[in-house]
Design an enzyme around this catalytic site. Structure first.
Site, PDB file in Angstrom:
ATOM      1  N   VAL A  44      45.558  46.597  42.843  1.00 27.17           N
ATOM      2  CA  VAL A  44      44.646  47.261  43.495  1.00 27.17           C
ATOM      3  C   VAL A  44      45.355  48.238  44.495  1.00 27.17           C
ATOM      4  CG1 VAL A  44      42.769  47.207  45.143  1.00 27.17           C
ATOM      5  CG2 VAL A  44      43.109  45.337  43.530  1.00 27.17           C
ATOM      6  N   ASP A  45      44.685  49.462  44.771  1.00 27.88           N
ATOM      7  CA  ASP A  45      45.323  50.789  45.548  1.00 27.88           C
ATOM      8  C   ASP A  45      46.797  50.785  45.098  1.00 27.88           C
ATOM      9  OD1 ASP A  45      43.126  50.367  47.334  1.00 27.88           O
ATOM     10  OD2 ASP A  45      43.612  48.936  48.431  1.00 27.88           O
ATOM     11  N   GLY A 124      42.123  47.612  39.155  1.00 25.33           N
ATOM     12  CA  GLY A 124      43.296  46.561  39.459  1.00 25.33           C
ATOM     13  C   GLY A 124      42.933  45.116  39.764  1.00 25.33           C
ATOM     14  N   HIS A 125      41.509  44.927  39.955  1.00 19.56           N
ATOM     15  CA  HIS A 125      41.024  43.664  40.491  1.00 19.56           C
ATOM     16  C   HIS A 125      41.104  42.666  39.502  1.00 19.56           C
ATOM     17  CE1 HIS A 125      39.591  46.000  44.008  1.00 19.56           C
ATOM     18  NE2 HIS A 125      39.372  44.848  44.688  1.00 19.56           N
ATOM     19  N   ASN A 176      54.923  54.714  42.765  1.00 14.28           N
ATOM     20  CA  ASN A 176      54.007  55.644  43.232  1.00 14.28           C
ATOM     21  C   ASN A 176      54.230  55.800  44.941  1.00 14.28           C
ATOM     22  OD1 ASN A 176      52.033  57.620  43.455  1.00 14.28           O
ATOM     23  ND2 ASN A 176      50.307  56.206  43.756  1.00 14.28           N
ATOM     24  N   MET A 178      56.056  57.414  46.732  1.00  6.00           N
ATOM     25  CA  MET A 178      57.311  57.656  47.418  1.00  6.00           C
ATOM     26  C   MET A 178      57.346  58.409  48.696  1.00  6.00           C
ATOM     27  SD  MET A 178      59.584  56.066  45.415  1.00  6.00           S
ATOM     28  CE  MET A 178      61.119  56.697  46.238  1.00  6.00           C
ATOM     29  N   LEU A 480      15.714  15.346  24.815  1.00  4.08           N
ATOM     30  CA  LEU A 480      16.239  14.748  25.863  1.00  4.08           C
ATOM     31  C   LEU A 480      16.605  13.305  25.636  1.00  4.08           C
ATOM     32  CD1 LEU A 480      14.460  16.299  29.033  1.00  4.08           C
ATOM     33  CD2 LEU A 480      16.747  16.718  28.507  1.00  4.08           C
ATOM     34  N   GLY A 484      12.052  10.226  22.822  1.00  2.12           N
ATOM     35  CA  GLY A 484      11.483   9.574  21.407  1.00  2.12           C
ATOM     36  C   GLY A 484      12.166  10.037  20.216  1.00  2.12           C
ATOM     37  N   SER A 553      21.678  16.961  21.220  1.00  2.00           N
ATOM     38  CA  SER A 553      22.214  18.418  20.611  1.00  2.00           C
ATOM     39  C   SER A 553      21.561  19.477  21.767  1.00  2.00           C
ATOM     40  CB  SER A 553      21.716  18.809  19.411  1.00  2.00           C
ATOM     41  OG  SER A 553      20.389  18.574  18.882  1.00  2.00           O
TER      42      SER A 553
END
EC number: 2.7.7.4
Length: 646
Positions: A44-45, A124-125, A176, A178, A480, A484, A553
């Site tokens: 980032v940045d 970048g994150h 970068n 510089m 569920l 039954g 299932s």
């Protein structure tokens, strides 16, 4: 002002002709320029968007109205002593401009005298790592930016590893900002030394380092006087001269995945697709996979007419000298150097979904123009991108990178990703949501996939069914715990038995005493539980039986998987619809009580989800219907439409 009466008509004609000739020459030269696709990546940045904005600005790819808007927006957000915030050229989303970050992948086009470019600005994150993978998947080169003030960060390592993993051959490590460290060579040298050591750890053999300032323009389009100690090329000069992937692919054997069978009339049948490797000419022998049939190329057809030769990167239609069965997903290949065909592989997977990988679950797999069903085994290990450590893992979470085996439901045509991205790279798609959940790379096929073959048998499933005078069925009871299911399924089997039908009941509790004794109740184990039951049920149906299954299932995907194993109309899903409160009141086994007390984890309906069927063949409301009534209706559904005499 020039008056028209002072200009000779012939002069006007000649001038216009020269202008038109110059335009044609320019367009012709521009059309034949090579195209380089590259990405900017890093933390980032680190200045990715600013760098691309500078490239667009310096290459004169900004219209006047865009420039005016950019200058106005730059005043709103404020800049570091600059009139223009170049990042705003790329950060198109409102959320990106408000937060000052890149979220989505932004693609931009620009050109120089020598070459055309498509650049992808990747986020970048960490949470948007999947977007970076998307941008990198088609790139020839990656510019990995490092903030000179910060040095190498976690995302620098992550993006470098991913770029290397995805097979990007050309890496530029651009230190970068510089200008913010006074163009100090010592700072630059220390960062490059650190990166060199890291690159060796992950297998990066070579990269091009350079000091830049995206904001000030140092070493972007030309060498900067601020870094006299730097002897390498400017960024644009380097981008103009690296070899593009398409050029390299032309030296490889012919590969063309068929995207479409072109049949405009009865007199023409061609196979359309993009050539991903090699070259082809009329008269060349070719092999069609997976069938292995051979023929020769008769014509190379394009919209602008037939070609004498086609090369990697071109989209064409091939006609063949022989009538050969060939369809979408097949591959036209060099006759003496075809790709491989297999159904089990070792892969590297980058997981891109918020929900974790469920080993054993069936996903759609798209590889080139092929579309198959695939299951992923538990990962062999997950990679820690910070130190390249191989960690034990049972699954993969968002942005997780791991090595795992994958099996497809039928053989596919492939090549290792390192040799061919088109036939070695794939994505996985969730069958229920249709969301892309992962991207992956095939390394090699497993030996067992080459050694195990289907054995032909004389007594097939139709013969088994005819012998029993019934149609095979898999009757899938889902609901569920306490709904039954088992009670109703048992009554159904008794009625079928009385009718002289051949059936077998697979009950959820019973199979856990043997076949699935090793499985627990986590989501992963539930997926594997149903996968095994599905395979057993299919074998029983092949034997001509009516198979009754009574399992919670809970997941639609696994129920759909079993349905897909069987011919149409042989799978009958019955949703035993009992409200949770009613099922909990029954609680014959005392399981709900334990789950409520926290003594039983991953219990469906309490702390594990149940996904209600959306298209079940039958719904049984046990609050309005007795088990006996339900059984009678179900038996009528199973045998009522049969042509056999009951």
């Amino acid at each position: 002002m020039v008056h028209s009466e002072n200009i000779d008509a012939d002069t006007i004609y000649e001038t216009d002709a020269l202008i038109a000739e110059d335009i044609d020459t320019y367009l012709e030269a521009h059309q034949h320029k090579t195209m380089l696709r590259f990405i900017t990546c890093g933390s980032v940045d680190d200045g990715k968007s600013t760098l691309i904005g500078r490239l667009l600005y310096d290459s004169k790819m900004i219209f006047e109205d865009q420039l005016a808007t950019l200058e106005a927006d730059s005043k709103k957000v404020g800049t570091q002593g600059q009139e223009i915030d170049f990042a705003l050229l790329v950060d198109g989303l409102a959320a990106e401009r408000e937060q000052g970050i890149t979220i989505d992948v932004a693609y931009r086009f620009f050109a120089t005298e020598k070459r055309k470019f498509i650049v992808a600005d990747t986020p970048g994150h960490e949470q948007y790592t999947r977007n970076m993978v998307t941008g990198a998947s088609t790139a020839d080169l990656a510019v990995i930016l490092i903030d000179a003030r910060q040095g190498i960060l976690t995302q620098t390592r992550r993006h470098s590893y991913l770029a290397h993993l995805i097979g990007i051959k050309h890496l530029v490590v651009a230190v970068n900002k510089m200008d913010l460290v006074g163009y100090d060579q010592a700072v630059y040298d220390d960062i490059i030394a650190d990166y060199t050591a890291f690159a060796k750890e992950i297998g990066i053999e070579a990269f091009t380092p350079m000091p830049i300032s995206g904001l000030a323009g140092d070493n972007i389009t030309s060498k900067s006087d601020n870094t006299p100690w730097y002897k390498g090329p400017a960024l644009v000069e380097h981008l103009e001269n690296v070899e593009v992937m398409v050029t390299a692919n032309q030296a490889r054997p012919l590969r063309m995945a068929v995207q479409w069978v072109n049949r405009p009339n009865l007199d023409f049948r061609g196979f359309s697709g993009q050539i991903s490797g090699g070259t082809v000419k009329p008269g060349d022998p070719v092999r069609i996979l997976p069938s292995g049939k051979t023929s020769t190329v008769k014509r190379i057809v394009t919209f602008d007419g037939d070609l004498d030769e086609a090369v990697a990167g071109q989209s064409v239609t091939l006609t063949l000298a022989d009538e050969i069965d060939c369809s979408r997903g097949d591959v036209v290949a060099a006759v003496d150097a075809p790709p491989q065909v297999a159904d089990q592989f070792e892969t590297t997977i980058v997981w891109m979904d918020e929900s974790e990988l469920l080993p054993g679950r069936s996903y759609w797999m798209k590889i080139g123009t092929q579309f198959v069903s695939a299951t992923v085994q538990p990962p062999k290990y997950q990679v820690n991108v910070n130190n390249m450590e191989q960690l034990a893992a049972k699954t993969l979470d968002l942005n997780g990178i791991g090595v795992a085996e994958i099996a497809t439901d039928r053989p596919i045509i492939f090549e290792p990703y390192a040799d061919n991205r088109d036939l070695g790279g794939f994505i996985l798609i969730d069958k229920i949501s249709n969301a892309t959940v992962a991207a992956g790379m095939l390394h090699f096929c497993l030996r067992r996939s080459q050694n195990v073959h289907w054995q032909d048998v004389d007594i097939d499933r139709a013969a088994h069914a005819l012998q029993k005078r019934q149609e095979p069925r898999v009757v899938w009871f889902t609901g569920l715990s306490g709904s039954g299911k088992s009670t109703i399924a048992n009554m159904v089997e008794k009625r079928l038995y009385a009718l002289g039908k051949h059936s077998f009941l697979l009950d959820g509790d019973n199979v856990r005493h043997g076949l699935n004794k090793d499985l627990g109740f986590t989501d992963v184990d539930r997926v594997e539980n149903i996968r095994r039951i599905g395979e057993v049920a299919k074998l029983m149906a092949d034997a001509g039986l009516i198979v009754l299954t009574a399992f919670i299932s809970p997941f639609r995907a696994e129920r759909q998987l079993v349905r897909s194993m069987l011919p149409n109309d042989e799978f009958i899903e019955i949703f035993v619809d009992t409200p949770l409160s009613v099922a909990e009141e029954r609680d014959v086994k005392g399981l709900y009580k334990k789950a409520r007390a926290g003594e039983l984890k991953n219990f469906t309906g309490i702390d594990s989800d149940y996904e209600i069927p959306e298209n079940a063949e039958m719904r049984i409301d046990t609050t309005k219907m007795s088990p006996e009534e339900a059984a009678e209706i179900i038996v009528d559904k199973i045998v009522g439409s049969w042509s056999y005499t009951i």
